[in-house]
Design an enzyme around this catalytic site. Structure first.
Site, PDB file in Angstrom:
ATOM      1  N   GLU A 151       0.951  -1.143   0.150  1.00 50.20           N
ATOM      2  CA  GLU A 151       0.014   0.201  -0.095  1.00 50.20           C
ATOM      3  C   GLU A 151       0.943   1.372  -0.121  1.00 50.20           C
ATOM      4  O   GLU A 151       1.643   1.411   0.783  1.00 50.20           O
ATOM      5  CB  GLU A 151      -0.969  -0.022   1.221  1.00 50.20           C
ATOM      6  N   GLU A 245     -12.417   2.671   4.182  1.00 43.92           N
ATOM      7  CA  GLU A 245     -11.632   2.727   5.269  1.00 43.92           C
ATOM      8  C   GLU A 245     -11.740   4.297   5.957  1.00 43.92           C
ATOM      9  O   GLU A 245     -10.627   4.835   6.228  1.00 43.92           O
ATOM     10  CB  GLU A 245     -10.030   2.395   5.030  1.00 43.92           C
TER      11      GLU A 245
HETATM   12 MN    MN Z   1      -5.654   2.353   3.382  1.00 46.78          MN
END
Ligand code: MN
Length: 294
Positions: A151, A245
């Site tokens: 990520e 998120e």
């Molecule tokens: Mn994230």
């Protein structure tokens, strides 16, 4: 339609919580995926893990995992003992994800979360150490059927991988079918010149996608251009998961670690957060329809 998910800590102020409750809740609201921090898996008995996996299957929920790597296990560390301890730690986490029947790990899982102590700008040695570590960890991921999603996160959370281009370069150096890129709209808003171009650059290497607003509220509440984002996902024919998120509550471990110092939803009771989750799921479904991804 792409599988749509939610991160458990939309509701919970601490990283560990009653996973069963949130598997049921995610299913009741209509999500396909529930994501949570992977570290608590190390504390669970095998029986408990089996129970969770069984419940998730019954509820039609896929469990996916994320982590912000504890700096005591920093796999990019200059301290060889810390680095090797980190490799072992991440291998154990990956094995446990495999045991749960899970296939996906995301987050800052390639270096300690945050900037290394005494860091003065030359990230190459940390990068090299992280690559050396990942070549070991990825073998465990391959053996356990887990895809490791690297990520790209903003500059305040790592010095190693801030952009889509850096994530692609990292993944190319590892060269395994079990590693891919995860882009997150909140981080891209800080680091990329153009969010749509970043998504198109990653293309078929995009193995998972996180959504959140410029201030980490639910998609549609802030000022990100969701037409640009979903248009780019359609351009690359993206078929993988989209996990939202948002972090909207002050306090607890999550407020501390994510730097949420005020409530971003007024009076965030559980019922109010449930409503917000329903809203964001509907928002993303509508965007998928608009861009012919449904
Ligand atoms: Mn994230």
């Amino acid at each position: 339609m792409n599988k749509l998910g939610i991160f458990m800590n939309f509701w919970e102020k601490n990283w560990d919580a009653d996973h069963k409750k949130y598997i049921k809740k995610a299913s009741d609201i209509g999500f396909d995926v529930l994501e949570f921090q992977a570290q608590p898996l190390l504390e669970m008995s095998k029986d408990h893990m089996k129970d969770l996996a069984k419940l998730a299957e019954e509820c039609g929920i896929e469990l996916t995992y994320s982590l912000g790597l504890d700096r005591n296990y920093d796999v990019s560390s200059m301290d060889e003992k810390v680095r090797l301890g980190g490799v072992d730690y991440l291998q154990r986490i990956v094995e446990r994800i495999g045991y749960m029947g899970g296939t996906l790990l995301s987050g800052v899982s390639y270096a300690g979360w945050g900037t290394p102590d005494n860091f003065l700008g030359d990230k190459r040695p940390y990068w090299e150490n992280s690559i050396k570590s990942m070549r070991e960890i990825i073998k465990t991921a391959e053996d356990n059927g887990v895809t490791y999603c690297v990520e790209a996160v903003n500059r305040f959370e790592t010095c190693l991988i801030n952009t889509a281009a850096e994530a692609l370069a990292y993944v190319a150096e590892i060269d395994s079918p079990n590693i891919g890129v995860l882009l997150d709209t909140y981080h891209m808003n800080i680091e990329e010149n153009n969010i749509g171009d970043a998504i198109r650059l990653v293309g078929d290497k995009l193995t998972s996608f996180h959504t959140g607003e410029n201030n980490r509220t639910a998609p549609g509440r802030g000022h990100l251009d969701w037409d640009e984002i979903f248009g780019a996902l359609a351009d690359i024919n993206y078929k993988n998961r989209i996990v939202s998120e948002p972090f909207v509550m002050e306090g607890g471990e999550v407020g501390r670690d994510i730097h949420v110092y005020r409530n971003l939803v007024e009076n965030p009771s559980e019922a109010r957060i449930d409503e917000e989750a329903k809203y964001l799921l509907n928002f993303e479904r509508e965007m998928l329809k608009k861009y012919n991804m449904a």
